[in-house]
Design an enzyme around this catalytic site. Structure first.
Site, PDB file in Angstrom:
ATOM      1  CG  HIS A  52      32.917  32.557  10.550  1.00 51.95           C
ATOM      2  ND1 HIS A  52      31.635  32.692  10.107  1.00 51.95           N
ATOM      3  CD2 HIS A  52      33.631  33.501   9.885  1.00 51.95           C
ATOM      4  CE1 HIS A  52      31.554  33.680   9.228  1.00 51.95           C
ATOM      5  NE2 HIS A  52      32.763  34.180   9.070  1.00 51.95           N
ATOM      6  CE  LYS A 107      30.042  27.399  14.700  1.00 50.27           C
ATOM      7  NZ  LYS A 107      30.546  28.299  13.650  1.00 50.27           N
ATOM      8  CE1 TYR A 110      25.964  28.445  13.584  1.00 52.24           C
ATOM      9  CE2 TYR A 110      24.786  28.863  11.540  1.00 52.24           C
ATOM     10  CZ  TYR A 110      25.581  29.307  12.583  1.00 52.24           C
ATOM     11  OH  TYR A 110      25.980  30.619  12.628  1.00 52.24           O
ATOM     12  CG  ASP A 154      33.682  35.979   6.375  1.00 50.40           C
ATOM     13  OD1 ASP A 154      34.023  35.965   7.577  1.00 50.40           O
ATOM     14  OD2 ASP A 154      32.637  35.462   5.957  1.00 50.40           O
TER      15      ASP A 154
END
Length: 185
Positions: free
Chosen positions: A63, A73, A133, A168
């Site tokens: 992603h 991130k 995250y 995905d």
């Protein structure tokens, strides 16, 4: 105290905060803006995310969030174990299409710093794995994107059929992907 480890792609770092433990457990400072800035890592995190993957072999990714809402991130494992991956998708980068990965577990306390301009994904290695995250921009659905998990030459260290979301599974391969990121050297 914080251990900072460089990877084969200089912008992607492995951060391991120190743990202070005794017979009750441990305490760890997973993020401290001042200490990180002193180490040359000046990030303004604005959103924390927490996900659970119930089964081993769950792959989430690859992603990214495109500009103007691109995200840096900082990823860690709250429970269980995962193999976390970053793939460089900055057009013109000497490491375009290259990837690095790191085992993140509750026990090892490691964190992967994934800068904007990189795909991010992971595979779970233990049941009921929790991923936590921090992000430097808010989620913006119109900027959300993905690249197919098996199109970047990543050695996921997993034999079997992965569990994927529909999004995905339908993502385009890297070879057909038009990146919105540019390497600024």
């Amino acid at each position: 105290m914080l251990e900072i480890e460089k990877t084969a792609i200089p912008e992607v770092l492995i951060l391991t905060p120190r743990r202070f433990g005794d017979d009750r457990g441990f305490f760890s400072e997973s993020w401290n803006r001042q200490r990180m800035a002193e180490a040359g890592l000046d990030y303004d995190f604005v959103q924390d995310n927490h996900s659970l993957s119930a089964k081993v072999g769950t792959i989430r990714g690859l992603h990214f969030q495109a500009p103007p809402h691109a995200q840096d991130k900082l990823v860690r494992c709250g429970k269980g174990a995962l193999f976390d991956v970053a793939v460089d998708i900055r057009r013109g980068s000497p490491t375009y299409g290259h990837w690095v990965g790191c085992e993140l577990t509750f026990e090892n306390g490691k964190q992967l710093l994934v800068p904007a301009g990189f795909l991010h994904g992971f595979v779970t290695r233990a049941p009921d794995t929790e991923i936590l995250y921090k992000c430097t921009d808010y989620y913006a659905p119109e900027c959300d994107g993905a690249v197919r998990w098996d199109s970047c030459g990543i050695d996921w260290g997993f034999d079997g059929t992965p569990l994927l979301s529909d999004k995905d599974a339908a993502a385009p391969p890297l070879a057909e992907f038009e990146t919105p990121f540019v390497y600024e050297g």
